[in-house]
Scaffold this active site. Structure first.
Site, PDB file in Angstrom:
ATOM      1  N   HIS A  17       0.839  -1.198   0.000  1.00 37.40           N
ATOM      2  CA  HIS A  17       0.000   0.000   0.000  1.00 37.40           C
ATOM      3  C   HIS A  17       0.878   1.254   0.000  1.00 37.40           C
ATOM      4  O   HIS A  17       0.629   2.197  -0.751  1.00 37.40           O
ATOM      5  CB  HIS A  17      -0.882   0.070   1.260  1.00 37.40           C
ATOM      6  N   LYS A  41     -16.338  -6.681   5.745  1.00 39.33           N
ATOM      7  CA  LYS A  41     -15.092  -7.026   6.436  1.00 39.33           C
ATOM      8  C   LYS A  41     -15.219  -6.782   7.928  1.00 39.33           C
ATOM      9  O   LYS A  41     -15.932  -5.886   8.364  1.00 39.33           O
ATOM     10  CB  LYS A  41     -13.926  -6.204   5.872  1.00 39.33           C
ATOM     11  N   ARG A  90      -2.357  -6.254  -8.007  1.00 40.84           N
ATOM     12  CA  ARG A  90      -1.313  -7.238  -7.751  1.00 40.84           C
ATOM     13  C   ARG A  90      -1.261  -8.291  -8.848  1.00 40.84           C
ATOM     14  O   ARG A  90      -0.211  -8.712  -9.260  1.00 40.84           O
ATOM     15  CB  ARG A  90      -1.562  -7.930  -6.410  1.00 40.84           C
ATOM     16  N   SER A 128      -3.172  -7.488   3.159  1.00 34.46           N
ATOM     17  CA  SER A 128      -3.323  -7.341   4.605  1.00 34.46           C
ATOM     18  C   SER A 128      -3.703  -8.681   5.238  1.00 34.46           C
ATOM     19  O   SER A 128      -3.225  -9.022   6.320  1.00 34.46           O
ATOM     20  CB  SER A 128      -4.390  -6.290   4.926  1.00 34.46           C
TER      21      SER A 128
END
Length: 165
Positions: A17, A41, A90, A128
């Site tokens: 990040h 989440k 990614r 994460s």
């Protein structure tokens, strides 16, 4: 002034990040890193803790502002006068979902573009969630998390493993 927004849950902010933040801050006059609330989440860190961590690791970047929001991203961008959303990619699998969201945001706010920045090769695998899992096994987090937040992160992991939050 060209303002961009880099949204995410940042739970926690990773070196990947931070790499995207540094690169985007070199492109735009102002970059707003916005911690978004995602009902799907269950974050490890509170909203204010995540904002504080990001502020800590971006303190050396004068054109970076850290904020949080529970509104629609396209509406938030309009409120902030931003014309660009930054998204880090990614892998190819990231692109499909992010492309769909970019089209939805553009439909809601026709003046909003999305810029995709590919992760540097050393961060292609990093998320994460992966960092949280590694921490549960006491892996050295150097290179995964910014050094400034590793002690706070390790303390939270230790607390969680002892049954408290």
């Amino acid at each position: 002034m060209k303002i961009a927004i880099y949204p995410g849950s940042f739970d926690p902010i990773t070196c990947g990040h931070l790499n995207i933040i540094r690169r985007a801050s070199n492109i735009f006059d102002k970059l707003i890193v916005c911690v978004m609330i995602n009902a799907a989440k269950n974050p490890m860190f509170s909203l204010s803790e995540r904002v504080d961590m990001i502020r800590k690791v971006t303190a050396d970047l004068p054109n970076v502002e850290v904020d949080s929001s529970d509104s629609l991203l396209a509406e938030y961008a309009k409120e902030k006068g931003s014309c660009v959303i930054i998204k880090g990619l990614r892998a190819g699998s990231d692109f499909e979902n992010e492309f769909q969201m970019a089209m939805i945001n553009r439909k809601i706010n026709p003046n909003l573009d999305t810029m995709f920045l590919t992760a540097e090769h050393e961060y292609m695998y990093m998320s994460s969630s992966t960092v949280k899992e590694l921490a549960a096994y006491n892996v050295d987090l150097s290179g995964f998390l910014p050094e400034e937040i590793i002690p706070d992160f390790q303390k939270r992991i230790s607390t969680n493993h002892q049954g408290g939050k």
